[in-house]
Design a protein around this motif. Structure first.
Motif, PDB file in Angstrom:
ATOM      1  N   VAL A 325       0.877  -1.177   0.000  1.00  0.00           N
ATOM      2  CA  VAL A 325       0.000   0.000   0.000  1.00  0.00           C
ATOM      3  C   VAL A 325       0.910   1.222   0.000  1.00  0.00           C
ATOM      4  CG1 VAL A 325      -1.898   1.214   1.122  1.00  0.00           C
ATOM      5  CG2 VAL A 325      -1.710  -1.285   1.340  1.00  0.00           C
ATOM      6  N   PHE A 326       1.120   1.782  -1.169  1.00  0.00           N
ATOM      7  CA  PHE A 326       2.000   2.932  -1.318  1.00  0.00           C
ATOM      8  C   PHE A 326       1.183   4.167  -1.709  1.00  0.00           C
ATOM      9  CE2 PHE A 326       6.171   0.570  -2.614  1.00  0.00           C
ATOM     10  CZ  PHE A 326       6.381   0.256  -1.286  1.00  0.00           C
ATOM     11  N   ALA A 327       1.696   5.342  -1.306  1.00  0.00           N
ATOM     12  CA  ALA A 327       1.065   6.597  -1.700  1.00  0.00           C
ATOM     13  C   ALA A 327       2.129   7.558  -2.209  1.00  0.00           C
ATOM     14  CB  ALA A 327       0.330   7.223  -0.534  1.00  0.00           C
ATOM     15  N   SER A 328       1.774   8.335  -3.227  1.00  0.00           N
ATOM     16  CA  SER A 328       2.630   9.391  -3.758  1.00  0.00           C
ATOM     17  C   SER A 328       1.959  10.735  -3.515  1.00  0.00           C
ATOM     18  CB  SER A 328       2.860   9.192  -5.263  1.00  0.00           C
ATOM     19  OG  SER A 328       3.437  10.344  -5.833  1.00  0.00           O
ATOM     20  N   THR A 329       2.581  11.578  -2.686  1.00  0.00           N
ATOM     21  CA  THR A 329       2.014  12.918  -2.472  1.00  0.00           C
ATOM     22  C   THR A 329       2.316  13.843  -3.658  1.00  0.00           C
ATOM     23  OG1 THR A 329       3.995  13.608  -1.250  1.00  0.00           O
ATOM     24  CG2 THR A 329       2.159  12.708   0.041  1.00  0.00           C
ATOM     25  N   LEU A 330       3.230  13.432  -4.543  1.00  0.00           N
ATOM     26  CA  LEU A 330       3.457  14.198  -5.767  1.00  0.00           C
ATOM     27  C   LEU A 330       2.206  14.213  -6.634  1.00  0.00           C
ATOM     28  CD1 LEU A 330       7.008  13.119  -7.017  1.00  0.00           C
ATOM     29  CD2 LEU A 330       6.335  15.332  -6.089  1.00  0.00           C
ATOM     30  N   GLU A 331       1.484  13.086  -6.630  1.00  0.00           N
ATOM     31  CA  GLU A 331       0.321  12.941  -7.502  1.00  0.00           C
ATOM     32  C   GLU A 331      -0.979  12.732  -6.743  1.00  0.00           C
ATOM     33  OE1 GLU A 331       1.394   9.645  -9.955  1.00  0.00           O
ATOM     34  OE2 GLU A 331       2.854  10.768 -11.127  1.00  0.00           O
ATOM     35  N   ASN A 332      -0.889  12.666  -5.407  1.00  0.00           N
ATOM     36  CA  ASN A 332      -2.066  12.380  -4.573  1.00  0.00           C
ATOM     37  C   ASN A 332      -2.743  11.073  -4.993  1.00  0.00           C
ATOM     38  OD1 ASN A 332      -1.582  14.705  -3.172  1.00  0.00           O
ATOM     39  ND2 ASN A 332      -3.615  15.570  -3.465  1.00  0.00           N
ATOM     40  N   LYS A 333      -1.923  10.063  -5.230  1.00  0.00           N
ATOM     41  CA  LYS A 333      -2.434   8.760  -5.641  1.00  0.00           C
ATOM     42  C   LYS A 333      -1.942   7.668  -4.691  1.00  0.00           C
ATOM     43  CE  LYS A 333      -2.799   9.548 -10.643  1.00  0.00           C
ATOM     44  NZ  LYS A 333      -2.306   9.106 -11.981  1.00  0.00           N
ATOM     45  N   ILE A 334      -2.712   6.583  -4.643  1.00  0.00           N
ATOM     46  CA  ILE A 334      -2.252   5.405  -3.908  1.00  0.00           C
ATOM     47  C   ILE A 334      -2.189   4.221  -4.850  1.00  0.00           C
ATOM     48  CG2 ILE A 334      -3.304   6.222  -1.761  1.00  0.00           C
ATOM     49  CD1 ILE A 334      -5.212   3.716  -2.126  1.00  0.00           C
ATOM     50  N   LEU A 335      -1.358   3.252  -4.481  1.00  0.00           N
ATOM     51  CA  LEU A 335      -1.190   2.022  -5.234  1.00  0.00           C
ATOM     52  C   LEU A 335      -1.388   0.843  -4.292  1.00  0.00           C
ATOM     53  CD1 LEU A 335      -0.112   0.333  -7.726  1.00  0.00           C
ATOM     54  CD2 LEU A 335       2.172   0.624  -6.703  1.00  0.00           C
ATOM     55  N   LEU A 336      -2.252  -0.089  -4.680  1.00  0.00           N
ATOM     56  CA  LEU A 336      -2.426  -1.364  -3.983  1.00  0.00           C
ATOM     57  C   LEU A 336      -1.928  -2.457  -4.918  1.00  0.00           C
ATOM     58  CD1 LEU A 336      -6.048  -1.044  -2.519  1.00  0.00           C
ATOM     59  CD2 LEU A 336      -3.899  -0.326  -1.489  1.00  0.00           C
ATOM     60  N   LEU A 337      -1.073  -3.343  -4.425  1.00  0.00           N
ATOM     61  CA  LEU A 337      -0.490  -4.350  -5.302  1.00  0.00           C
ATOM     62  C   LEU A 337      -0.039  -5.560  -4.498  1.00  0.00           C
ATOM     63  CD1 LEU A 337       1.614  -3.746  -8.400  1.00  0.00           C
ATOM     64  CD2 LEU A 337       2.620  -5.235  -6.666  1.00  0.00           C
ATOM     65  N   HIS A 338      -0.317  -6.773  -5.020  1.00  0.00           N
ATOM     66  CA  HIS A 338       0.265  -8.001  -4.444  1.00  0.00           C
ATOM     67  C   HIS A 338       0.514  -8.993  -5.566  1.00  0.00           C
ATOM     68  CE1 HIS A 338      -3.614 -10.053  -4.773  1.00  0.00           C
ATOM     69  NE2 HIS A 338      -4.196  -9.092  -4.052  1.00  0.00           N
ATOM     70  N   ASN A 339       1.122 -10.144  -5.231  1.00  0.00           N
ATOM     71  CA  ASN A 339       1.554 -11.096  -6.257  1.00  0.00           C
ATOM     72  C   ASN A 339       0.512 -12.162  -6.580  1.00  0.00           C
ATOM     73  OD1 ASN A 339       1.681 -12.800  -4.066  1.00  0.00           O
ATOM     74  ND2 ASN A 339       3.937 -12.823  -3.956  1.00  0.00           N
ATOM     75  N   GLY A 340      -0.676 -12.046  -6.021  1.00  0.00           N
ATOM     76  CA  GLY A 340      -1.743 -12.998  -6.320  1.00  0.00           C
ATOM     77  C   GLY A 340      -1.983 -14.012  -5.239  1.00  0.00           C
ATOM     78  N   THR A 341      -1.109 -14.100  -4.254  1.00  0.00           N
ATOM     79  CA  THR A 341      -1.315 -15.063  -3.164  1.00  0.00           C
ATOM     80  C   THR A 341      -2.200 -14.502  -2.054  1.00  0.00           C
ATOM     81  OG1 THR A 341       0.702 -14.289  -2.066  1.00  0.00           O
ATOM     82  CG2 THR A 341       0.921 -16.139  -3.598  1.00  0.00           C
ATOM     83  N   SER A 342      -2.358 -13.178  -1.997  1.00  0.00           N
ATOM     84  CA  SER A 342      -3.201 -12.563  -0.978  1.00  0.00           C
ATOM     85  C   SER A 342      -4.674 -12.753  -1.319  1.00  0.00           C
ATOM     86  CB  SER A 342      -2.888 -11.072  -0.875  1.00  0.00           C
ATOM     87  OG  SER A 342      -3.838 -10.419  -0.059  1.00  0.00           O
ATOM     88  N   PRO A 343      -5.538 -12.903  -0.296  1.00  0.00           N
ATOM     89  CA  PRO A 343      -6.987 -13.007  -0.548  1.00  0.00           C
ATOM     90  C   PRO A 343      -7.634 -11.655  -0.846  1.00  0.00           C
ATOM     91  CG  PRO A 343      -6.573 -13.105   1.800  1.00  0.00           C
ATOM     92  CD  PRO A 343      -5.219 -13.101   1.137  1.00  0.00           C
ATOM     93  N   LEU A 344      -6.892 -10.559  -0.687  1.00  0.00           N
ATOM     94  CA  LEU A 344      -7.459  -9.233  -0.914  1.00  0.00           C
ATOM     95  C   LEU A 344      -7.650  -8.953  -2.404  1.00  0.00           C
ATOM     96  CD1 LEU A 344      -5.422  -7.103   1.632  1.00  0.00           C
ATOM     97  CD2 LEU A 344      -7.730  -7.980   1.902  1.00  0.00           C
ATOM     98  N   HIS A 345      -8.783  -8.344  -2.742  1.00  0.00           N
ATOM     99  CA  HIS A 345      -9.066  -7.915  -4.122  1.00  0.00           C
ATOM    100  C   HIS A 345      -8.839  -6.402  -4.190  1.00  0.00           C
ATOM    101  CE1 HIS A 345     -11.048  -7.082  -7.885  1.00  0.00           C
ATOM    102  NE2 HIS A 345     -11.349  -8.362  -8.074  1.00  0.00           N
ATOM    103  N   CYS A 346      -7.703  -6.011  -4.770  1.00  0.00           N
ATOM    104  CA  CYS A 346      -7.314  -4.588  -4.769  1.00  0.00           C
ATOM    105  C   CYS A 346      -8.375  -3.705  -5.427  1.00  0.00           C
ATOM    106  CB  CYS A 346      -5.979  -4.420  -5.481  1.00  0.00           C
ATOM    107  SG  CYS A 346      -4.594  -5.265  -4.675  1.00  0.00           S
ATOM    108  N   GLY A 347      -8.881  -4.132  -6.579  1.00  0.00           N
ATOM    109  CA  GLY A 347      -9.881  -3.337  -7.283  1.00  0.00           C
ATOM    110  C   GLY A 347     -11.154  -3.147  -6.477  1.00  0.00           C
ATOM    111  N   GLN A 348     -11.593  -4.214  -5.769  1.00  0.00           N
ATOM    112  CA  GLN A 348     -12.804  -4.114  -4.958  1.00  0.00           C
ATOM    113  C   GLN A 348     -12.611  -3.202  -3.754  1.00  0.00           C
ATOM    114  OE1 GLN A 348     -15.876  -5.185  -5.449  1.00  0.00           O
ATOM    115  NE2 GLN A 348     -15.307  -6.034  -7.441  1.00  0.00           N
TER     116      GLN A 348
END
Length: 396
Positions: A325-348
């Motif tokens: 879970v990363f955030a860039s204050t340069l762009e006011n954006k966040i990024l959610l990312l994993h390799n597919g083994t996590s049960p979390l659905h980033c888009g949802q």
């Protein structure tokens, strides 16, 4: 019936006349005048604007033989002073005559007819009945048009009965008229037209073809001429001079200078990307060692873009099953990312929860991004994700 001064003299910009009728409709006043030089919209040419007794004219339209002037308020007097926006009228008149000449040359040189004409505050175009035009054809058309402009050919306006139309080489005869208004460019063409026109081709000024676009199987040809072309040239000349000064280069050397800058920038970018790959690995290692516990690696960065943060995140997910879970204050954006083994659905996660923090975005199960207009709400969203969603959003 309104006496239409724009038909008899397109160079009338100020006059006195009487108001013949006025009516309030939906909060605006519709005024008719005994005499008007205000051209109503029609034939691809926009309406004139200006003032009636100092009151701004918002629009002008034609209803049968009357010209309707739309104002926000009614003039106090019956005898009124009228004034056209002179610059607007001249630009429209130059471009309408320029369009006639341009269309005639397209027929003369390549037997290509004009389908339609469009004129706005910013652009003038004709749609040509052809799927393409070569660069050489465009150069030839532009040169011939300007040759005719230099020749200072007369542009005559006269009226004929409709049954006389066959005597003239008209490409189109409008239906439903007893009389036709003919605009003739001497030695070049006759055209049935109700627009305003200059008196000689030289009054069109230089004409420049700007660009072409494909439009519904036709070529849309953009052009500019006269006063508008001069303004466009002046603006672009300022830009070129400013860039030349900034780059310490004479204008004629700018293409070469810019090519070198682009080449140097590409080389520098490649070197930066290679160095950042190395740096991103070191940052990933540091974050993995600092945040060993829990399912998340979460950090807010002030100096990196979201694209750069994805490189760091990929280094992390290549080595662990954690969700980044990363955030860039340069762009006011966040990024959610994993390799597919996590049960979390980033888009949802983004879809179901970002809006509550004034964020918007999307993505798939393994990767998602969101933009936040407020940095504090971005931080609150990150805290919400990392403290409440360990098992909340399952991959379906």
């Amino acid at each position: 019936m309104t006496n239409k001064l724009y038909y008899t003299d397109p160079f009338i910009y100020q006059w006195k006349t009487e108001i013949t009728a006025s009516e309030n409709k939906n909060g605006t006043w519709e005024i008719t005048l005994k005499d008007t030089a205000f051209y109503p919209e029609g034939g691809g040419q926009p309406c004139d604007l200006g003032t009636i007794d100092g009151i701004e004219v918002l629009a002008v339209r034609k209803e049968q033989d009357e010209v309707i002037h739309i104002l926000n308020e009614k003039p106090n007097r019956t005898l009124v002073n009228c004034s056209l926006n002179k610059e607007r009228r001249i630009e429209h008149t130059q471009h309408h005559s320029g369009q006639h000449l341009l269309s005639a040359v397209c027929v003369e040189l390549y037997d290509i007819g004009t389908v339609s004409f469009h004129l706005s505050n910013d652009t003038a175009t004709i749609d040509l009945n052809t799927p393409s035009l070569s660069r050489q054809q465009l150069l030839n058309i532009e040169a011939r048009v300007n040759d005719y402009i230099y020749e200072n050919r007369k542009i005559n306006v006269f009226y004929i009965n409709t049954n006389e139309a066959s005597k003239y080489a008209l490409r189109k005869v409008p239906s439903g008229h007893e009389q036709l208004r003919i605009v003739q460019i001497e030695g070049i063409e006759y055209n049935a037209c109700g627009g305003t026109h200059v008196q000689t081709t030289s009054q069109i000024g230089l004409l420049k073809l700007m660009k072409t676009e494909k439009h519904r199987g036709h070529v849309r040809l953009f052009f500019s001429c006269g006063m508008r072309l001069l303004k466009d040239y002046s603006k672009k000349n300022e830009w070129v001079s400013s860039i030349a000064n900034r780059l310490s280069s004479p204008p004629e050397k700018l293409p070469e200078k810019i090519e070198k800058l682009l080449s140097d920038n590409k080389e520098a970018s490649q070197k930066y990307n290679a160095l950042f790959e190395e740096l991103s690995y070191e940052i990933a290692q540091k974050l993995l060692s600092e945040q060993e516990d829990g399912p998340f690696i979460s950090t807010i960065f002030d100096q990196y873009s979201i694209k750069e943060l994805e490189i760091i995140a990929r280094n992390i997910t290549n080595q662990s099953d954690k969700t980044v879970v990363f955030a860039s204050t340069l762009e006011n954006k966040i990024l959610l990312l994993h390799n597919g083994t996590s049960p979390l659905h980033c888009g949802q996660i983004i879809k179901n929860h970002a809006a509550a923090f004034s964020g918007k975005g999307g993505g798939d199960a393994k990767k998602a991004q969101a933009f936040f207009s407020d940095i504090e709400q971005l931080k609150q969203f990150i805290e919400f994700v990392t403290t409440n969603l360990v098992q909340a959003e399952k991959i379906e």
